[in-house]
Structure formats: structure tokens, C-alpha cells
Design an enzyme around this catalytic site. Structure first.
Site, PDB file in Angstrom:
ATOM      1  N   SER A  86      -0.442  -4.661  10.720  1.00 54.80           N
ATOM      2  CA  SER A  86       1.543  -4.091  10.487  1.00 54.80           C
ATOM      3  C   SER A  86       0.857  -2.970   9.939  1.00 54.80           C
ATOM      4  O   SER A  86       0.084  -2.521   9.412  1.00 54.80           O
ATOM      5  CB  SER A  86       1.908  -4.739   9.234  1.00 54.80           C
ATOM      6  OG  SER A  86       2.060  -5.570   9.313  1.00 54.80           O
TER       7      SER A  86
ATOM      8  N   LYS B  11       0.638  -0.956  -0.033  1.00 50.65           N
ATOM      9  CA  LYS B  11       0.320   0.628  -0.156  1.00 50.65           C
ATOM     10  C   LYS B  11       0.743   0.791  -0.345  1.00 50.65           C
ATOM     11  O   LYS B  11       0.582   3.159  -0.763  1.00 50.65           O
ATOM     12  CB  LYS B  11      -0.973  -0.006   1.050  1.00 50.65           C
ATOM     13  CG  LYS B  11      -2.417  -1.272   1.544  1.00 50.65           C
ATOM     14  CD  LYS B  11      -2.700  -1.317   2.855  1.00 50.65           C
ATOM     15  CE  LYS B  11      -3.905  -2.183   2.793  1.00 50.65           C
ATOM     16  NZ  LYS B  11      -4.835  -2.490   4.040  1.00 50.65           N
TER      17      LYS B  11
ATOM     18  N   SER C 155      -1.465   0.400   5.949  1.00 47.85           N
ATOM     19  CA  SER C 155      -1.559  -0.962   7.985  1.00 47.85           C
ATOM     20  C   SER C 155      -2.609  -1.361   6.869  1.00 47.85           C
ATOM     21  O   SER C 155      -3.519  -1.507   5.764  1.00 47.85           O
ATOM     22  CB  SER C 155      -2.291  -0.182   8.775  1.00 47.85           C
ATOM     23  OG  SER C 155      -3.078   0.818   8.949  1.00 47.85           O
ATOM     24  N   ASP C 156      -2.033  -2.735   7.455  1.00 46.68           N
ATOM     25  CA  ASP C 156      -3.494  -3.713   7.507  1.00 46.68           C
ATOM     26  C   ASP C 156      -3.572  -5.224   8.325  1.00 46.68           C
ATOM     27  O   ASP C 156      -2.173  -5.611   9.719  1.00 46.68           O
ATOM     28  CB  ASP C 156      -2.248  -4.788   6.176  1.00 46.68           C
ATOM     29  CG  ASP C 156      -3.366  -5.589   5.524  1.00 46.68           C
ATOM     30  OD1 ASP C 156      -3.990  -5.536   4.634  1.00 46.68           O
ATOM     31  OD2 ASP C 156      -3.201  -7.257   5.443  1.00 46.68           O
ATOM     32  N   THR C 157      -4.542  -5.262   8.365  1.00 43.03           N
ATOM     33  CA  THR C 157      -4.847  -6.012   9.718  1.00 43.03           C
ATOM     34  C   THR C 157      -5.552  -7.790   8.949  1.00 43.03           C
ATOM     35  O   THR C 157      -6.526  -7.583   8.217  1.00 43.03           O
ATOM     36  CB  THR C 157      -6.097  -4.979  10.498  1.00 43.03           C
ATOM     37  OG1 THR C 157      -5.626  -4.420  11.182  1.00 43.03           O
ATOM     38  CG2 THR C 157      -6.337  -6.452  11.394  1.00 43.03           C
TER      39      THR C 157
END
Length: 195
Positions: free
Chosen positions: A113, A59, A76-78
Site C-alpha cells: 500500500s 506512517k 508505504s508498507d509491504t
């Protein structure tokens, strides 16, 4: 006091946007939300935080060559990690039912993250929280999906919603990480690095 840096949050998540507003740093940082569409595809060989690290950095790469010297991009990524498998956002209603059934009476990990990118540097941090659900009846699963429609959430649930109030028996780690951002780590990184 002049503001030396601008934080650019590249997230459409209302929860992440609210966390940043709540950080109350805006006497020292400018703030902007800037969104880009990114295909969230990752290599099959990646596991757990390798996936979220990769996607957060992917991203951020969408902004290559665009950042000014004083800008800090945050992406961010979850994901939810259960039985050595990634559970992302549900594809549809039936998928959400199956995801929540798999989380019922089990402990899973929520991994987020966060990538911080400037014109010259990229650094990624992550956090892991263990969440345990009680047994969820099919009735309660369908009630939750019908009334809260958590189809934009990894693992098909929001801990801050009804399902979290009635279904979660234990949490080990950061609560805000499960909502979508490990706020303590992010706040400390920003203030330590840029103030």
C-alpha cells in the site's frame, strides 16, 4: 520551468528510494527523503490490504501538521499474505527459516500500500502480486539467509536476490510491487494528480 511540488519519501528502504530516483521526474519535482520512527502496530481484526493500508496511513499520520502546501508525502508498507496470515519482517534467523519453509512449494500474495498525503488530502492505493515458489531445500534457505541477510524484508526474501533467481517459478502481477513499490501505479498517480 519552476518546480511546483516537492515529493517527500518517508521510507528507509534502499529499494524504494532507488525506484523514486529512477522515476526521472526531478526536472519537475523536488525530492527529499524524510524519516520518522513509527510503531507498526495494527488491530488484529485487519486482513490483507487492510493491514498495509492502515500501516501506510499510520506512517503518514506522523507528519500531521508538518506538510507545506506544495509538499507530497509518500509512505508505504509491504507484507506477505499466506494462508490468511500476514508475514512481515522476520524476528530473527530462526523465524526467517520458518517463514521461507512456509513459502516453499506454495503461492503467496505480496501486498503493498502507498499513501499520498498533502496538507489537505490523503489518498491510499495498493497492489497485489501472486508469487509461487518451487520447493526450497533447507540448505538453500540457510545459504540465502547466511549470504543475503534479508531480515529487513517482508516474508524474509527479496525477489531481486539469489532466492528469487533460483526459487520462484511464477509471478502474477507487478514485479516491482514484490520488490516493495508498485512503480507503475505510483508514477501514474503522481503525474496524473500533480503535473
Amino acid at each position: 520551468m519552476p518546480k511546483n511540488h516537492k515529493i517527500i519519501l518517508a521510507s528507509g528502504s534502499p529499494r524504494r528510494q532507488q525506484f523514486f530516483k529512477d522515476f526521472d521526474l526531478w526536472d519537475r519535482f523536488d525530492f527529499e527523503i524524510r524519516l520518522k520512527e513509527v510503531d507498526e502496530i495494527y488491530p488484529d481484526s485487519l486482513k490483507a490490504e487492510e493491514i498495509t493500508n492502515y500501516l501506510a496511513e499510520l506512517k503518514a499520520k506522523a507528519f500531521d501538521g508538518e506538510l507545506l502546501e506544495n509538499e507530497i508525502l509518500v509512505t508505504s508498507d509491504t507484507l506477505v499474505w499466506l494462508n490468511d496470515k500476514a508475514l512481515g519482517k522476520p524476528k530473527d534467523y530462526d523465524d526467517a527459516v520458518e517463514i521461507l519453509k512456509s513459502l516453499s512449494n506454495a503461492t503467496h500474495e505480496v501486498i503493498t500500500s502507498v499513501c499520498f498525503k498533502t496538507a489537505t488530502t490523503t489518498e491510499t492505493i495498493f497492489d497485489v502480486t501472486k508469487v509461487t515458489f518451487n520447493t526450497l531445500s533447507e540448505e538453500s534457505i540457510r545459504y540465502y539467509l547466511d549470504n543475503y541477510k534479508p531480515f529487513d524484508k517482508a516474508g524474509a526474501y527479496g525477489i531481486q536476490e539469489w532466492i528469487g533467481l533460483i526459487g520462484i517459478s511464477k509471478i502474477d502481477g507487478s514485479y516491482t510491487n514484490v520488490v516493495g513499490l508498485p512503480t507503475e501505479k505510483v508514477y501514474n498517480y503522481l503525474t496524473r494528480t500533480f503535473l
